[in-house]
Every structure is written in structure tokens, then in C-alpha cells.
Scaffold this active site. Structure first.
Site, PDB file in Angstrom:
ATOM      1  N   HIS A  63       0.883  -0.975  -0.411  1.00  0.00           N
ATOM      2  CA  HIS A  63       0.181  -0.154  -0.344  1.00  0.00           C
ATOM      3  C   HIS A  63       0.631   1.716   0.134  1.00  0.00           C
ATOM      4  O   HIS A  63       2.096   0.780   0.693  1.00  0.00           O
ATOM      5  CB  HIS A  63      -0.700   0.248   1.452  1.00  0.00           C
ATOM      6  CG  HIS A  63      -2.023  -1.151   1.044  1.00  0.00           C
ATOM      7  ND1 HIS A  63      -2.758  -0.582   2.170  1.00  0.00           N
ATOM      8  CD2 HIS A  63      -2.267  -2.136   0.531  1.00  0.00           C
ATOM      9  CE1 HIS A  63      -3.813  -1.645   1.435  1.00  0.00           C
ATOM     10  NE2 HIS A  63      -2.974  -2.729   1.062  1.00  0.00           N
ATOM     11  N   GLU A  65       1.268   4.256   1.637  1.00  0.00           N
ATOM     12  CA  GLU A  65       1.443   3.814   3.187  1.00  0.00           C
ATOM     13  C   GLU A  65       2.641   3.719   3.296  1.00  0.00           C
ATOM     14  O   GLU A  65       3.554   3.627   4.180  1.00  0.00           O
ATOM     15  CB  GLU A  65       0.116   4.141   3.385  1.00  0.00           C
ATOM     16  CG  GLU A  65      -0.622   5.187   4.090  1.00  0.00           C
ATOM     17  CD  GLU A  65      -2.413   4.207   3.530  1.00  0.00           C
ATOM     18  OE1 GLU A  65      -1.643   3.260   2.122  1.00  0.00           O
ATOM     19  OE2 GLU A  65      -2.852   4.800   3.535  1.00  0.00           O
ATOM     20  N   CYS A  93      -6.248   2.093   5.829  1.00  0.00           N
ATOM     21  CA  CYS A  93      -7.128   1.164   6.130  1.00  0.00           C
ATOM     22  C   CYS A  93      -6.284   0.147   7.711  1.00  0.00           C
ATOM     23  O   CYS A  93      -5.594   1.127   7.485  1.00  0.00           O
ATOM     24  CB  CYS A  93      -6.904  -0.497   5.339  1.00  0.00           C
ATOM     25  SG  CYS A  93      -5.523  -0.885   5.436  1.00  0.00           S
ATOM     26  N   CYS A  96      -2.650  -0.247   7.552  1.00  0.00           N
ATOM     27  CA  CYS A  96      -1.841   1.271   7.325  1.00  0.00           C
ATOM     28  C   CYS A  96      -2.541   1.793   8.029  1.00  0.00           C
ATOM     29  O   CYS A  96      -0.813   2.235   9.399  1.00  0.00           O
ATOM     30  CB  CYS A  96      -2.229   1.633   6.013  1.00  0.00           C
ATOM     31  SG  CYS A  96      -2.177   0.849   4.392  1.00  0.00           S
TER      32      CYS A  96
END
EC number: 3.5.4.33
Length: 156
Positions: A63, A65, A93, A96
Site C-alpha cells: 500500500h 502508506e 486501512c 496501514c
């Protein structure tokens, strides 16, 4: 109550950078969802950036992040990112949000809300859970329309 104008302007400037990172997706058969993240140091200097690479890298943890946090930790030379700000175009999410908490990020700025998987107020609120040992400041909805438009265009 909205943040002071100078903070709001800084967050918008930072979010424009995250939007540019998100939009800079390589073409391919399975493009990644355009999410961009940028980590800024305590002095406001950019330390790292990342964009989703789950499809292109075949990595479920890639992801934006997480990639930006990893890069920032390398730049700083420590896993502790005290005083740093993470700016991301989409609400993080749970994975993260957990990484953000563990990295000791000082502030999170995000654009679009994610009602299906968001963990910073939509579905859960991991970052402000009083049971955790670290809770960053959270600024939501920064350039929300621009961030949402990028995602809508992708999913059309």
C-alpha cells in the site's frame, strides 16, 4: 472547527504532492488503484513517497502508506518517525493504520474517505483508539473532491 489557515494551506500543498504521486502510475495490464502517500519530516521537508504497488509488485502489503513509511524510516535511519506527517490521498486501512501507529507518526492528513475499509473514522478509528500507546493527530477531507475524483476516474 477548521485548522488555522497556515496549517490548512500546508496540508493542501502536501496533498497536491500526494495527488501527483498517486497520478504517476505506470501503464500496464493490471494498474494499481491510484493512491499516493508522502512523509514529511518535522521541518516540513519531504522524506519519502509511495504509491500503491500491489498489482505491479504482486505484494498484498504494498500500500502507498506502507511503502512511504519504509522509505522514510530508511531516510531517517530509525523506525521511529516522531514528529513526521504522513499525507495520503485515501483514508488508511487497518493494516496501514497499524503501521502508522507503530511508526509513531505525529500527524496523518488524508483526502478521500473509504467507507468500505477505512480505519481512521469510516469503518473503524484505529488511530484515535485510546487503548493504543500512540495516537497521531488526524486531519481528514483535505482536497477531498480532488482525491475522490482521481479514484472515480480510475474505477470508470
Amino acid at each position: 472547527m477548521s485548522p488555522p489557515a497556515d496549517r490548512r494551506e500546508r496540508h493542501q500543498l502536501w496533498m497536491r504532492r500526494a495527488l501527483a504521486v498517486a497520478a504517476d502510475q505506470p501503464a500496464g495490464p493490471s494498474p494499481d488503484v491510484p493512491v499516493g502517500a508522502v512523509v514529511f519530516g518535522p521541518d516540513g521537508a519531504e522524506l519519502a513517497s509511495g504509491r500503491n504497488e500491489r498489482e505491479s509488485g504482486g505484494d498484498p502489503t504494498a500500500h502507498a502508506e506502507v511503502l512511504a513509511l519504509r522509505q522514510a524510516a530508511t531516510a531517517v535511519g530509525s523506525w521511529r518517525l516522531d514528529g513526521c506527517a504522513l499525507v495520503v490521498t485515501l483514508e488508511p486501512c487497518t493494516m496501514c493504520a497499524g503501521a502508522i501507529t507503530l511508526a509513531r507518526i505525529g500527524a496523518v492528513v488524508f483526502g478521500a474517505w473509504e467507507p468500505k475499509t477505512g480505519a481512521v473514522g469510516s469503518l473503524w478509528d484505529v488511530l484515535r483508539d485510546s487503548r493504543l500507546n500512540h495516537r497521531p493527530e488526524v486531519y481528514s477531507g483535505v482536497l477531498e473532491e480532488e482525491c475522490s475524483a482521481l479514484l472515480r476516474a480510475f474505477f470508470r
